[in-house]
Design a protein around this motif. Structure first.
Motif, PDB file in Angstrom:
ATOM      1  N   VAL A   1       0.834  -1.205   0.000  1.00 31.82           N
ATOM      2  CA  VAL A   1       0.000   0.000   0.000  1.00 31.82           C
ATOM      3  C   VAL A   1       0.869   1.257   0.000  1.00 31.82           C
ATOM      4  O   VAL A   1       0.561   2.238  -0.697  1.00 31.82           O
ATOM      5  N   ALA A   2       1.985   1.217   0.744  1.00 36.98           N
ATOM      6  CA  ALA A   2       2.892   2.365   0.759  1.00 36.98           C
ATOM      7  C   ALA A   2       3.483   2.614  -0.620  1.00 36.98           C
ATOM      8  O   ALA A   2       3.558   3.765  -1.086  1.00 36.98           O
ATOM      9  N   ALA A   3       3.915   1.543  -1.303  1.00 35.32           N
ATOM     10  CA  ALA A   3       4.495   1.688  -2.639  1.00 35.32           C
ATOM     11  C   ALA A   3       3.464   2.240  -3.619  1.00 35.32           C
ATOM     12  O   ALA A   3       3.771   3.136  -4.418  1.00 35.32           O
ATOM     13  N   ILE A   4       2.245   1.717  -3.564  1.00 27.41           N
ATOM     14  CA  ILE A   4       1.190   2.201  -4.455  1.00 27.41           C
ATOM     15  C   ILE A   4       0.869   3.660  -4.162  1.00 27.41           C
ATOM     16  O   ILE A   4       0.685   4.477  -5.082  1.00 27.41           O
ATOM     17  N   SER A   5       0.804   4.016  -2.877  1.00 27.87           N
ATOM     18  CA  SER A   5       0.481   5.393  -2.497  1.00 27.87           C
ATOM     19  C   SER A   5       1.542   6.365  -2.997  1.00 27.87           C
ATOM     20  O   SER A   5       1.220   7.431  -3.534  1.00 27.87           O
ATOM     21  N   ILE A   6       2.819   6.003  -2.825  1.00 28.75           N
ATOM     22  CA  ILE A   6       3.896   6.882  -3.287  1.00 28.75           C
ATOM     23  C   ILE A   6       3.855   6.996  -4.805  1.00 28.75           C
ATOM     24  O   ILE A   6       4.058   8.083  -5.368  1.00 28.75           O
ATOM     25  N   TYR A   7       3.570   5.886  -5.483  1.00 30.63           N
ATOM     26  CA  TYR A   7       3.456   5.951  -6.947  1.00 30.63           C
ATOM     27  C   TYR A   7       2.336   6.887  -7.368  1.00 30.63           C
ATOM     28  O   TYR A   7       2.501   7.720  -8.278  1.00 30.63           O
ATOM     29  N   VAL A   8       1.173   6.753  -6.727  1.00 33.52           N
ATOM     30  CA  VAL A   8       0.020   7.594  -7.067  1.00 33.52           C
ATOM     31  C   VAL A   8       0.363   9.069  -6.871  1.00 33.52           C
ATOM     32  O   VAL A   8       0.024   9.924  -7.703  1.00 33.52           O
ATOM     33  N   ILE A   9       1.066   9.383  -5.784  1.00 31.06           N
ATOM     34  CA  ILE A   9       1.431  10.766  -5.512  1.00 31.06           C
ATOM     35  C   ILE A   9       2.403  11.297  -6.558  1.00 31.06           C
ATOM     36  O   ILE A   9       2.194  12.369  -7.145  1.00 31.06           O
ATOM     37  N   LEU A  10       3.463  10.538  -6.827  1.00 31.79           N
ATOM     38  CA  LEU A  10       4.535  11.027  -7.696  1.00 31.79           C
ATOM     39  C   LEU A  10       4.154  10.966  -9.168  1.00 31.79           C
ATOM     40  O   LEU A  10       4.286  11.953  -9.898  1.00 31.79           O
TER      41      LEU A  10
ATOM     42  N   ASP B   1       2.483  13.983 -12.544  1.00 36.77           N
ATOM     43  CA  ASP B   1       3.077  14.169 -13.871  1.00 36.77           C
ATOM     44  C   ASP B   1       2.172  13.610 -14.971  1.00 36.77           C
ATOM     45  O   ASP B   1       2.145  14.126 -16.088  1.00 36.77           O
ATOM     46  N   LEU B   2       1.368  12.580 -14.671  1.00 33.34           N
ATOM     47  CA  LEU B   2       0.329  12.177 -15.616  1.00 33.34           C
ATOM     48  C   LEU B   2      -0.714  13.285 -15.751  1.00 33.34           C
ATOM     49  O   LEU B   2      -1.229  13.550 -16.846  1.00 33.34           O
TER      50      LEU B   2
ATOM     51  N   GLU C   1       8.178   5.894 -11.781  1.00 33.27           N
ATOM     52  CA  GLU C   1       7.676   4.546 -12.040  1.00 33.27           C
ATOM     53  C   GLU C   1       8.383   3.473 -11.221  1.00 33.27           C
ATOM     54  O   GLU C   1       7.962   2.322 -11.201  1.00 33.27           O
ATOM     55  N   THR C   2       9.472   3.867 -10.542  1.00 31.88           N
ATOM     56  CA  THR C   2      10.168   2.915  -9.672  1.00 31.88           C
ATOM     57  C   THR C   2       9.208   2.286  -8.668  1.00 31.88           C
ATOM     58  O   THR C   2       9.281   1.087  -8.365  1.00 31.88           O
ATOM     59  N   TRP C   3       8.281   3.094  -8.187  1.00 37.61           N
ATOM     60  CA  TRP C   3       7.361   2.605  -7.155  1.00 37.61           C
ATOM     61  C   TRP C   3       6.325   1.648  -7.724  1.00 37.61           C
ATOM     62  O   TRP C   3       5.853   0.758  -7.036  1.00 37.61           O
ATOM     63  N   MET C   4       5.986   1.814  -8.997  1.00 33.81           N
ATOM     64  CA  MET C   4       5.111   0.837  -9.643  1.00 33.81           C
ATOM     65  C   MET C   4       5.823  -0.507  -9.780  1.00 33.81           C
ATOM     66  O   MET C   4       5.231  -1.568  -9.551  1.00 33.81           O
ATOM     67  N   VAL C   5       7.104  -0.451 -10.144  1.00 39.27           N
ATOM     68  CA  VAL C   5       7.894  -1.681 -10.265  1.00 39.27           C
ATOM     69  C   VAL C   5       7.985  -2.379  -8.910  1.00 39.27           C
ATOM     70  O   VAL C   5       7.837  -3.605  -8.816  1.00 39.27           O
ATOM     71  N   LEU C   6       8.218  -1.602  -7.848  1.00 42.87           N
ATOM     72  CA  LEU C   6       8.292  -2.186  -6.511  1.00 42.87           C
ATOM     73  C   LEU C   6       6.966  -2.842  -6.136  1.00 42.87           C
ATOM     74  O   LEU C   6       6.938  -3.957  -5.606  1.00 42.87           O
ATOM     75  N   GLY C   7       5.860  -2.164  -6.414  1.00 48.62           N
ATOM     76  CA  GLY C   7       4.552  -2.740  -6.121  1.00 48.62           C
ATOM     77  C   GLY C   7       4.308  -4.024  -6.884  1.00 48.62           C
ATOM     78  O   GLY C   7       3.799  -5.007  -6.315  1.00 48.62           O
ATOM     79  N   GLY C   8       4.680  -4.050  -8.163  1.00 49.02           N
ATOM     80  CA  GLY C   8       4.524  -5.270  -8.959  1.00 49.02           C
ATOM     81  C   GLY C   8       5.392  -6.398  -8.446  1.00 49.02           C
ATOM     82  O   GLY C   8       4.963  -7.560  -8.419  1.00 49.02           O
ATOM     83  N   ALA C   9       6.618  -6.066  -8.018  1.00 44.61           N
ATOM     84  CA  ALA C   9       7.515  -7.089  -7.486  1.00 44.61           C
ATOM     85  C   ALA C   9       6.975  -7.688  -6.188  1.00 44.61           C
ATOM     86  O   ALA C   9       7.054  -8.900  -5.962  1.00 44.61           O
TER      87      ALA C   9
ATOM     88  N   PHE D   1      -1.791  21.764  -3.130  1.00 47.37           N
ATOM     89  CA  PHE D   1      -1.201  20.462  -3.452  1.00 47.37           C
ATOM     90  C   PHE D   1      -1.290  19.532  -2.251  1.00 47.37           C
ATOM     91  O   PHE D   1      -1.609  18.342  -2.402  1.00 47.37           O
ATOM     92  N   ALA D   2      -1.051  20.057  -1.056  1.00 47.22           N
ATOM     93  CA  ALA D   2      -1.153  19.236   0.151  1.00 47.22           C
ATOM     94  C   ALA D   2      -2.580  18.729   0.346  1.00 47.22           C
ATOM     95  O   ALA D   2      -2.790  17.577   0.742  1.00 47.22           O
ATOM     96  N   CYS D   3      -3.566  19.565   0.054  1.00 46.17           N
ATOM     97  CA  CYS D   3      -4.966  19.144   0.184  1.00 46.17           C
ATOM     98  C   CYS D   3      -5.303  18.060  -0.833  1.00 46.17           C
ATOM     99  O   CYS D   3      -6.024  17.101  -0.516  1.00 46.17           O
ATOM    100  N   ALA D   4      -4.801  18.214  -2.060  1.00 43.35           N
ATOM    101  CA  ALA D   4      -5.046  17.191  -3.074  1.00 43.35           C
ATOM    102  C   ALA D   4      -4.426  15.861  -2.659  1.00 43.35           C
ATOM    103  O   ALA D   4      -5.042  14.793  -2.817  1.00 43.35           O
ATOM    104  N   LEU D   5      -3.215  15.922  -2.104  1.00 44.12           N
ATOM    105  CA  LEU D   5      -2.584  14.704  -1.595  1.00 44.12           C
ATOM    106  C   LEU D   5      -3.402  14.110  -0.455  1.00 44.12           C
ATOM    107  O   LEU D   5      -3.555  12.888  -0.350  1.00 44.12           O
ATOM    108  N   GLY D   6      -3.929  14.975   0.406  1.00 40.25           N
ATOM    109  CA  GLY D   6      -4.762  14.509   1.505  1.00 40.25           C
ATOM    110  C   GLY D   6      -5.999  13.782   1.019  1.00 40.25           C
ATOM    111  O   GLY D   6      -6.392  12.746   1.581  1.00 40.25           O
ATOM    112  N   TRP D   7      -6.618  14.298  -0.043  1.00 41.80           N
ATOM    113  CA  TRP D   7      -7.779  13.624  -0.621  1.00 41.80           C
ATOM    114  C   TRP D   7      -7.416  12.225  -1.103  1.00 41.80           C
ATOM    115  O   TRP D   7      -8.146  11.263  -0.862  1.00 41.80           O
TER     116      TRP D   7
END
Length: 339
Positions: free
Chosen positions: A17-26, A30-31, A61-69, A264-270
């Motif tokens: 969940v941490a890896a997915i969350s960091i990926y979603v944030i980062l 940029d998407l 995308e490093t965090w997506m790779v970590l989540g997949g692994a 940006f902090a509020c969007a991350l909070g959401w």
């Protein structure tokens, strides 16, 4: 007392969940910037938008790779069940990310040529398609997968439902909001003002999406409904929707008052609240609505071995990620050129 075979999957679920969350944030913002290209026609401003993410985007995308692994190595039962269920959106998402990455680099190489518009279109389309597919996959997992004897037993298009499409649109809107608020923080002048306007409309759209998905999700399966309505669960989960409303009010005020970092902090909070709500809803299922974390996990010895490696590598990844964002912090103007 619960033994190690109980706690290891829980620890790994937290890491996943941490890896997915960091990926979603980062990668989310940029998407989002790629999708916002459709709203900004000025080439100079587009250059600034690109330059805010150029030094860091390809590490996200490093965090997506970590989540997949983690999914493959620690929860092989879930991997073997989920992948066949989502072959099509996963393949489309990966192709979109690849094409988006190529377009990102080729846009500058084809400057002042007819092909520049082609690559800008590819950057926008790749970003939008990847975001939509991620939302569809999320919605498909939440709505449940047909499983017989621990294996996927559904059809190739089971993931394509009104609920998953709603989730796809909501994720697109959310990523675009992350992108807009990121640009409010990192840009100046007319572009910053435009991003404030976009962020206001996107916040309304995302809030509507959150309400719609939240109202629909408990109706998908009886355990979901009980998780949110039975006592004492309701007392524990009630702060989540309340905080969503509070953050929405703070976000709206911060945009009107000219604040730069707070939106940006509020969007991350959401996003954090949405992920926490998702976790509350589906726990302890790895493949809703039938397979739990313990049903699909690898042997404890394998999990422990991988945990040692992850304990070494994850701090390294976090360190270079934080360092790269720190080095390239601050406002970006048209006179800056990272790309």
């Amino acid at each position: 007392m619960m033994d190690v075979s109980y706690w290891l999957p829980v620890i790994w679920a937290v890491i996943l969940v941490a890896a997915i969350s960091i990926y979603v944030i980062l990668d989310g913002f940029d998407l989002g910037i790629g999708m916002l290209f459709a709203l900004e026609r000025d080439r100079g401003r587009r250059d600034v938008m690109i330059n805010t993410i150029a030094p860091v985007w390809d590490g996200n995308e490093t965090w997506m790779v970590l989540g997949g692994a983690v999914l493959y190595g620690v929860f092989p039962g879930a991997y073997a069940t989920l992948l066949p269920a989502f072959y099509m959106p996963v393949v489309v998402m990966l192709l979109a990310l690849i094409f988006r990455g190529v377009a990102f680099e080729f846009r500058i190489l084809t400057r002042d040529t007819p092909r520049e518009r082609l690559w800008e279109g590819g950057f926008m389309a790749g970003s939008a398609i990847a975001a939509f597919c991620q939302g569809v996959i999320l919605g498909g997992v939440v709505q449940g997968i047909r499983v017989v004897d621990g294996a996927f037993a559904g059809g190739a298009l089971d993931w394509l439902t009104p609920f998953s499409i709603l989730c796809g649109v909501a994720v697109m809107c959310g990523y675009a909001l992350l992108g807009a608020t990121w640009l409010v923080w990192r840009t100046t002048g007319g572009l910053e003002a435009a991003c404030r306007r976009w962020a206001g409309w996107l916040a309304i759209g995302l809030f509507m999406g959150i309400v719609a998905v939240s109202a629909w999700t408990p109706l998908l399966h009886a355990p979901y409904l009980r998780r949110w309505t039975d006592w004492p669960n309701i007392a524990l989960v009630a702060p989540v929707p309340v905080l969503v409303v509070v953050l929405g009010i703070v976000l709206a005020r911060s945009l009107r008052r000219g604040q730069t970092r707070v939106p940006f902090a509020c969007a991350l909070g959401w996003f954090g609240l949405c992920l926490s709500g998702l976790g509350i809803t589906v726990w302890p299922y790895a493949v809703p609505p039938g397979l739990t974390l313990w049903d699909v996990s690898s042997p404890p010895s394998s999990q422990f071995f991988q945990l040692v490696g992850t304990a070494i590598m994850m701090p390294i990844i976090l360190t270079y990620t934080i360092h790269s964002y720190r080095v390239f912090r601050g406002k970006v103007t048209q006179s800056d050129g990272y790309h």
